[in-house]
Design an enzyme around this catalytic site. Structure first.
Site, PDB file in Angstrom:
ATOM      1  N   TRP A 131       0.859  -1.186   0.000  1.00  0.00           N
ATOM      2  CA  TRP A 131       0.000   0.000   0.000  1.00  0.00           C
ATOM      3  C   TRP A 131       0.897   1.239   0.000  1.00  0.00           C
ATOM      4  O   TRP A 131       1.804   1.355   0.838  1.00  0.00           O
ATOM      5  CB  TRP A 131      -0.880  -0.042   1.251  1.00  0.00           C
ATOM      6  CG  TRP A 131      -1.832   1.100   1.415  1.00  0.00           C
ATOM      7  CD1 TRP A 131      -2.611   1.672   0.452  1.00  0.00           C
ATOM      8  CD2 TRP A 131      -2.143   1.784   2.635  1.00  0.00           C
ATOM      9  NE1 TRP A 131      -3.381   2.676   0.995  1.00  0.00           N
ATOM     10  CE2 TRP A 131      -3.114   2.764   2.331  1.00  0.00           C
ATOM     11  CE3 TRP A 131      -1.701   1.656   3.950  1.00  0.00           C
ATOM     12  CZ2 TRP A 131      -3.641   3.613   3.293  1.00  0.00           C
ATOM     13  CZ3 TRP A 131      -2.219   2.492   4.916  1.00  0.00           C
ATOM     14  CH2 TRP A 131      -3.171   3.464   4.584  1.00  0.00           C
ATOM     15  N   ASP A 212      -1.033  -6.207   8.818  1.00  0.00           N
ATOM     16  CA  ASP A 212      -2.039  -5.240   8.412  1.00  0.00           C
ATOM     17  C   ASP A 212      -3.237  -6.071   7.967  1.00  0.00           C
ATOM     18  O   ASP A 212      -3.206  -6.737   6.931  1.00  0.00           O
ATOM     19  CB  ASP A 212      -1.522  -4.365   7.265  1.00  0.00           C
ATOM     20  CG  ASP A 212      -2.482  -3.223   6.926  1.00  0.00           C
ATOM     21  OD1 ASP A 212      -3.655  -3.293   7.349  1.00  0.00           O
ATOM     22  OD2 ASP A 212      -2.066  -2.280   6.247  1.00  0.00           O
ATOM     23  N   LYS A 247     -13.830  -1.461   6.024  1.00  0.00           N
ATOM     24  CA  LYS A 247     -14.343  -2.207   4.877  1.00  0.00           C
ATOM     25  C   LYS A 247     -15.435  -3.193   5.254  1.00  0.00           C
ATOM     26  O   LYS A 247     -16.514  -3.187   4.675  1.00  0.00           O
ATOM     27  CB  LYS A 247     -13.192  -2.954   4.181  1.00  0.00           C
ATOM     28  CG  LYS A 247     -12.427  -2.130   3.174  1.00  0.00           C
ATOM     29  CD  LYS A 247     -11.560  -1.082   3.824  1.00  0.00           C
ATOM     30  CE  LYS A 247     -10.734  -0.321   2.793  1.00  0.00           C
ATOM     31  NZ  LYS A 247      -9.878   0.712   3.435  1.00  0.00           N
TER      32      LYS A 247
END
Length: 399
Positions: A131, A212, A247
């Site tokens: 990311w 993560d 999310k």
């Protein structure tokens, strides 16, 4: 003083969103930022969230600070139940502690401050690619970043053997960031057997895994997506997990995240939490309460929990369906390049294989917005925009 400043370069993703918003084309398509969209191209409020909010609003009696400042105990318990399962040894032995952070990014930054200030870390190892915000977050915490191989762009697959060889060379006492599932940006995750091999290397080498874990439930299932993490949960193993409910609960603007630290013992975990509280105090001081209360309400109510699990499955199935439709439509358009590899990737993101030149042409000529690396947000695809999207890609690729 401000006049002496130069303009900062725009964030590669957020800056693209600003450009998208200014584009007057009514048929523009946004496949950049990592936000789930439904079949109507909207980011919905989940029904389980709506019901939980109604309950909370009708019963709340205060807007007082969360106590302790690391977050409410019922929230910590809910997070750990999702990560480990209610009956896991880690939970029963109390050797995990959880701090409520402002989103997953807040968890990463808190972890970075903790590593740098308390654990003596100098650098953290990141997958190549990762990311784009990962290096910046850890740099802001004072950490250098190094990379290990992850993705084989030529074969559109996990570059596993070079990855494992690199992980075997990382010294004891260093920190390695791993994506728990739905790798961002490639969408390519290790198999269970590969996760086991990575966990064995971590234990042998003595470096600390930092997960993560922002997309639990969007790959194969809520419990299934923790299969990789579970390989690292042996007796005495230390690790850190940065998780998020943006999310899988759709709580993007509520900023609901968590940093969970697993220690060798209950005493070690308690010591870690005492220092995390100090890190939090000098950063954001106290976490936002509303979103975490939604999560706790949903997860602790059997009816709402069932509804949530069903809604997560709907998101997961829609994303998988869009992957397949995208591949099929491109083939029907006569695109010679094989995009079937996208159906092997998981989660919201995929490395499309499109070049920077392709991406620029899609934006400038067709109002299709994709991150410069070629990463696409599959959740931004719909049955309604698929034809236009694939026509644009076919034109850029030359048929």
């Amino acid at each position: 003083m401000f006049n002496a400043l130069d303009m900062a370069p725009p964030d590669p993703i957020l800056g693209l969103i600003e450009t998208f918003k200014k584009d007057p084309n009514p048929a523009k398509i946004n496949l950049s930022i990592g936000v789930y969209r439904d079949a109507k191209n909207q980011t919905p409020v989940l029904q389980c969230v709506k019901r939980a909010e109604e309950r909370l609003v009708s019963t709340e009696s205060t807007k007082n600070y969360v106590s302790p400042n690391s977050g409410a105990m019922d929230y910590a318990a809910a997070v750990q139940e999702l990560l480990f399962g209610a009956d896991h040894e880690i939970v029963k032995s109390n050797r995990a502690v959880t701090a409520h952070t402002p989103g997953g990014t807040g968890a990463l930054r808190t972890a970075g401050d903790f590593m740098k200030g308390l654990l003596g870390a100098k650098r953290i190892w990141l997958s190549e690619p990762t990311w784009p915000n990962h290096p910046s977050v850890f740099e802001a915490a004072g950490l250098e970043s190094a990379t290990y191989p992850y993705y084989d762009a030529a074969n559109k697959s996990l570059d596993f053997e070079p990855m494992l060889d690199a992980l075997k060379k990382i010294p004891s006492g260093e920190f390695v960031l791993l994506h728990g599932c739905c790798h961002n940006p490639t969408g390519m995750d290790p198999t269970p057997e590969q996760w086991k091999a990575i966990a064995d290397v971590a234990a042998k080498q003595g470096w600390m895994p930092v997960f993560d874990f922002a997309y639990q439930g969007l790959a194969d299932g809520i419990r299934e997506d923790a299969a990789g993490l579970s390989q690292f949960l042996g007796a005495g193993q230390e690790l850190m997990i940065c998780s998020s409910f943006s999310k899988n609960f759709g709580l993007y603007n509520e900023r609901v995240g968590a940093l969970t630290v697993v220690g060798e013992s209950e005493t070690a975990a308690e010591k870690a939490l005492s220092h995390l509280k100090r890190v939090i105090r000098t950063n954001y001081s106290n976490p936002p309460a509303h979103g975490s209360q939604i999560v706790v309400t949903v997860l602790n109510d059997p009816e709402l929990r069932k509804l949530w699990e069903g809604e997560v499955k709907e998101m997961r199935d829609r994303i998988a369906g869009m992957r397949q439709l995208f591949v099929d439509t491109l083939k029907a358009k006569g695109v010679k390049q094989d995009f079937a590899f996208l159906t092997k990737q998981k989660g919201m993101f995929s490395f499309s294989g499109l070049t920077k030149d392709h991406v620029a042409e899609l934006r400038d000529k067709h109002a299709v917005y994709i991150v410069g690396s070629g990463r696409i947000n599959v959740a931004g695809m719909t049955a309604d925009n698929m034809d236009a999207l694939c026509n644009a890609i076919a034109a850029v690729l030359g048929g």
